[in-house]
Design a protein around this motif. Structure first.
Motif, PDB file in Angstrom:
ATOM      1  N   PRO A  67       0.811  -1.226   0.000  1.00 29.36           N
ATOM      2  CA  PRO A  67       0.000   0.000   0.000  1.00 29.36           C
ATOM      3  C   PRO A  67       0.842   1.273   0.000  1.00 29.36           C
ATOM      4  O   PRO A  67       0.447   2.285  -0.582  1.00 29.36           O
ATOM      5  CB  PRO A  67      -0.823  -0.107   1.287  1.00 29.36           C
ATOM      6  CG  PRO A  67      -0.884  -1.557   1.569  1.00 29.36           C
ATOM      7  CD  PRO A  67       0.441  -2.095   1.124  1.00 29.36           C
ATOM      8  N   GLY A  68       2.021   1.234   0.642  1.00 30.32           N
ATOM      9  CA  GLY A  68       2.902   2.398   0.612  1.00 30.32           C
ATOM     10  C   GLY A  68       3.370   2.702  -0.799  1.00 30.32           C
ATOM     11  O   GLY A  68       3.417   3.866  -1.216  1.00 30.32           O
ATOM     12  N   LEU A  69       3.714   1.654  -1.549  1.00 34.26           N
ATOM     13  CA  LEU A  69       4.126   1.853  -2.944  1.00 34.26           C
ATOM     14  C   LEU A  69       2.966   2.364  -3.804  1.00 34.26           C
ATOM     15  O   LEU A  69       3.166   3.229  -4.672  1.00 34.26           O
ATOM     16  CB  LEU A  69       4.676   0.555  -3.520  1.00 34.26           C
ATOM     17  CG  LEU A  69       6.033   0.103  -2.971  1.00 34.26           C
ATOM     18  CD1 LEU A  69       6.396  -1.272  -3.529  1.00 34.26           C
ATOM     19  CD2 LEU A  69       7.104   1.123  -3.290  1.00 34.26           C
ATOM     20  N   ALA A  70       1.770   1.843  -3.569  1.00 38.31           N
ATOM     21  CA  ALA A  70       0.597   2.312  -4.322  1.00 38.31           C
ATOM     22  C   ALA A  70       0.320   3.782  -4.029  1.00 38.31           C
ATOM     23  O   ALA A  70      -0.033   4.557  -4.933  1.00 38.31           O
ATOM     24  CB  ALA A  70      -0.626   1.456  -3.983  1.00 38.31           C
ATOM     25  N   THR A  71       0.500   4.194  -2.774  1.00 37.19           N
ATOM     26  CA  THR A  71       0.297   5.596  -2.406  1.00 37.19           C
ATOM     27  C   THR A  71       1.383   6.478  -3.004  1.00 37.19           C
ATOM     28  O   THR A  71       1.099   7.579  -3.495  1.00 37.19           O
ATOM     29  CB  THR A  71       0.264   5.739  -0.879  1.00 37.19           C
ATOM     30  OG1 THR A  71      -0.754   4.892  -0.360  1.00 37.19           O
ATOM     31  CG2 THR A  71      -0.018   7.168  -0.470  1.00 37.19           C
ATOM     32  N   ALA A  72       2.619   5.999  -2.992  1.00 31.19           N
ATOM     33  CA  ALA A  72       3.711   6.764  -3.611  1.00 31.19           C
ATOM     34  C   ALA A  72       3.476   6.911  -5.113  1.00 31.19           C
ATOM     35  O   ALA A  72       3.759   7.967  -5.694  1.00 31.19           O
ATOM     36  CB  ALA A  72       5.048   6.083  -3.337  1.00 31.19           C
ATOM     37  N   ALA A  73       2.936   5.868  -5.748  1.00 24.09           N
ATOM     38  CA  ALA A  73       2.618   5.954  -7.175  1.00 24.09           C
ATOM     39  C   ALA A  73       1.508   6.977  -7.421  1.00 24.09           C
ATOM     40  O   ALA A  73       1.564   7.743  -8.394  1.00 24.09           O
ATOM     41  CB  ALA A  73       2.224   4.581  -7.712  1.00 24.09           C
ATOM     42  N   ALA A  74       0.501   7.006  -6.557  1.00 26.50           N
ATOM     43  CA  ALA A  74      -0.569   8.004  -6.697  1.00 26.50           C
ATOM     44  C   ALA A  74      -0.007   9.413  -6.539  1.00 26.50           C
ATOM     45  O   ALA A  74      -0.405  10.342  -7.252  1.00 26.50           O
ATOM     46  CB  ALA A  74      -1.667   7.747  -5.666  1.00 26.50           C
ATOM     47  N   LEU A  75       0.934   9.562  -5.624  1.00 27.87           N
ATOM     48  CA  LEU A  75       1.601  10.852  -5.441  1.00 27.87           C
ATOM     49  C   LEU A  75       2.401  11.223  -6.684  1.00 27.87           C
ATOM     50  O   LEU A  75       2.390  12.379  -7.121  1.00 27.87           O
ATOM     51  CB  LEU A  75       2.514  10.768  -4.219  1.00 27.87           C
ATOM     52  CG  LEU A  75       3.030  12.026  -3.572  1.00 27.87           C
ATOM     53  CD1 LEU A  75       1.896  12.948  -3.168  1.00 27.87           C
ATOM     54  CD2 LEU A  75       3.868  11.672  -2.361  1.00 27.87           C
ATOM     55  N   ALA A  76       3.053  10.226  -7.275  1.00 29.64           N
ATOM     56  CA  ALA A  76       3.833  10.464  -8.495  1.00 29.64           C
ATOM     57  C   ALA A  76       2.940  10.795  -9.682  1.00 29.64           C
ATOM     58  O   ALA A  76       3.376  11.470 -10.619  1.00 29.64           O
ATOM     59  CB  ALA A  76       4.687   9.239  -8.810  1.00 29.64           C
ATOM     60  N   VAL A  77       1.700  10.365  -9.676  1.00 31.49           N
ATOM     61  CA  VAL A  77       0.749  10.711 -10.735  1.00 31.49           C
ATOM     62  C   VAL A  77       0.174  12.110 -10.487  1.00 31.49           C
ATOM     63  O   VAL A  77      -0.037  12.882 -11.425  1.00 31.49           O
ATOM     64  CB  VAL A  77      -0.384   9.664 -10.819  1.00 31.49           C
ATOM     65  CG1 VAL A  77      -1.524  10.132 -11.694  1.00 31.49           C
ATOM     66  CG2 VAL A  77       0.165   8.335 -11.330  1.00 31.49           C
ATOM     67  N   ALA A 108      -5.934  17.617  -8.560  1.00 35.18           N
ATOM     68  CA  ALA A 108      -4.552  17.151  -8.426  1.00 35.18           C
ATOM     69  C   ALA A 108      -3.926  17.679  -7.136  1.00 35.18           C
ATOM     70  O   ALA A 108      -3.175  16.955  -6.468  1.00 35.18           O
ATOM     71  CB  ALA A 108      -3.734  17.579  -9.638  1.00 35.18           C
ATOM     72  N   LEU A 109      -4.240  18.906  -6.758  1.00 36.35           N
ATOM     73  CA  LEU A 109      -3.715  19.473  -5.516  1.00 36.35           C
ATOM     74  C   LEU A 109      -4.270  18.732  -4.299  1.00 36.35           C
ATOM     75  O   LEU A 109      -3.535  18.442  -3.350  1.00 36.35           O
ATOM     76  CB  LEU A 109      -4.045  20.960  -5.436  1.00 36.35           C
ATOM     77  CG  LEU A 109      -3.388  21.744  -4.319  1.00 36.35           C
ATOM     78  CD1 LEU A 109      -1.864  21.677  -4.447  1.00 36.35           C
ATOM     79  CD2 LEU A 109      -3.857  23.189  -4.359  1.00 36.35           C
ATOM     80  N   ILE A 110      -5.542  18.402  -4.343  1.00 36.93           N
ATOM     81  CA  ILE A 110      -6.139  17.592  -3.267  1.00 36.93           C
ATOM     82  C   ILE A 110      -5.456  16.228  -3.219  1.00 36.93           C
ATOM     83  O   ILE A 110      -5.147  15.712  -2.143  1.00 36.93           O
ATOM     84  CB  ILE A 110      -7.658  17.453  -3.465  1.00 36.93           C
ATOM     85  CG1 ILE A 110      -8.341  18.794  -3.184  1.00 36.93           C
ATOM     86  CG2 ILE A 110      -8.238  16.359  -2.574  1.00 36.93           C
ATOM     87  CD1 ILE A 110      -9.796  18.843  -3.584  1.00 36.93           C
ATOM     88  N   GLY A 111      -5.204  15.642  -4.382  1.00 38.38           N
ATOM     89  CA  GLY A 111      -4.500  14.365  -4.442  1.00 38.38           C
ATOM     90  C   GLY A 111      -3.109  14.458  -3.846  1.00 38.38           C
ATOM     91  O   GLY A 111      -2.678  13.558  -3.110  1.00 38.38           O
ATOM     92  N   LEU A 112      -2.381  15.530  -4.150  1.00 40.16           N
ATOM     93  CA  LEU A 112      -1.036  15.709  -3.582  1.00 40.16           C
ATOM     94  C   LEU A 112      -1.075  15.729  -2.057  1.00 40.16           C
ATOM     95  O   LEU A 112      -0.307  15.029  -1.393  1.00 40.16           O
ATOM     96  CB  LEU A 112      -0.415  17.010  -4.094  1.00 40.16           C
ATOM     97  CG  LEU A 112       0.204  16.982  -5.476  1.00 40.16           C
ATOM     98  CD1 LEU A 112       0.548  18.395  -5.920  1.00 40.16           C
ATOM     99  CD2 LEU A 112       1.432  16.105  -5.483  1.00 40.16           C
ATOM    100  N   GLY A 113      -1.962  16.525  -1.518  1.00 34.07           N
ATOM    101  CA  GLY A 113      -2.047  16.629  -0.062  1.00 34.07           C
ATOM    102  C   GLY A 113      -2.518  15.339   0.590  1.00 34.07           C
ATOM    103  O   GLY A 113      -1.931  14.874   1.574  1.00 34.07           O
ATOM    104  N   ALA A 114      -3.563  14.750   0.029  1.00 39.88           N
ATOM    105  CA  ALA A 114      -4.111  13.527   0.614  1.00 39.88           C
ATOM    106  C   ALA A 114      -3.132  12.369   0.498  1.00 39.88           C
ATOM    107  O   ALA A 114      -2.936  11.615   1.461  1.00 39.88           O
ATOM    108  CB  ALA A 114      -5.436  13.170  -0.075  1.00 39.88           C
ATOM    109  N   ALA A 116       0.150  12.474   0.284  1.00 39.64           N
ATOM    110  CA  ALA A 116       1.263  12.687   1.211  1.00 39.64           C
ATOM    111  C   ALA A 116       0.848  12.338   2.639  1.00 39.64           C
ATOM    112  O   ALA A 116       1.595  11.675   3.379  1.00 39.64           O
ATOM    113  CB  ALA A 116       1.748  14.130   1.131  1.00 39.64           C
ATOM    114  N   LEU A 117      -0.347  12.736   3.021  1.00 44.42           N
ATOM    115  CA  LEU A 117      -0.855  12.421   4.358  1.00 44.42           C
ATOM    116  C   LEU A 117      -1.034  10.915   4.537  1.00 44.42           C
ATOM    117  O   LEU A 117      -0.607  10.343   5.546  1.00 44.42           O
ATOM    118  CB  LEU A 117      -2.182  13.152   4.602  1.00 44.42           C
ATOM    119  CG  LEU A 117      -2.867  12.853   5.932  1.00 44.42           C
ATOM    120  CD1 LEU A 117      -2.017  13.382   7.081  1.00 44.42           C
ATOM    121  CD2 LEU A 117      -4.250  13.476   5.954  1.00 44.42           C
TER     122      LEU A 117
END
Length: 137
Positions: A67-77, A108-114, A116-117
């Motif tokens: 799940p950490g990798l999936a979240t990092a990938a979402a952050l990278a998107v 995308a900004l909401i995605g960045l913040g969420a 990262a959190l």
């Protein structure tokens, strides 16, 4: 010869990747919560120290890393999506293109913040699960 082509329209910024950028971290954290915490509780309540033959610590590590990798990938998107949306907002020539690009930039900004959190929460939760005993006596 004159150029009669219309001005470029805003690039399509939505779609599944945008939704992954916004919701990927939340879904990954939910998966982490169910797998890492829930399965640990069920295994300990049943008196087991493994999950389907896999040692509990190894299972928990996988339930943190994936799940950490999936979240990092979402952050990278989310990061390039936000940059593209901001650029499209600046380049928009009509109001509907500008509104669409601003909406994409906000998502995308909401995605960045969420993301990262949620990544921080997954890492902190994983550290707790891996540091403390899985099944306290």
């Amino acid at each position: 010869m004159t150029d009669t082509s219309s001005p470029p329209r805003a690039v399509r910024l939505g779609g599944l990747l945008m939704w992954y950028a916004v919701l990927g971290g939340a879904v990954a954290w939910s998966t982490h919560l169910i797998l890492a915490w829930g399965v640990t509780e069920l295994a300990c309540a049943g008196g087991h120290n493994d999950v389907a033959g896999v040692p509990l610590r190894t299972f928990v590590a996988g339930a943190v890393v994936l799940p950490g990798l999936a979240t990092a990938a979402a952050l990278a998107v989310a990061w390039p999506a936000w940059r593209r949306a901001v650029a499209a907002t600046r380049a928009a020539t009509d109001e509907s293109d500008r509104t669409r690009a601003q909406r994409a930039a906000m998502m995308a900004l909401i995605g960045l913040g969420a993301d990262a959190l949620f990544l921080a929460i997954i890492i902190a939760g994983g550290a707790a699960l891996l540091v403390f005993p899985s099944c306290p006596a």
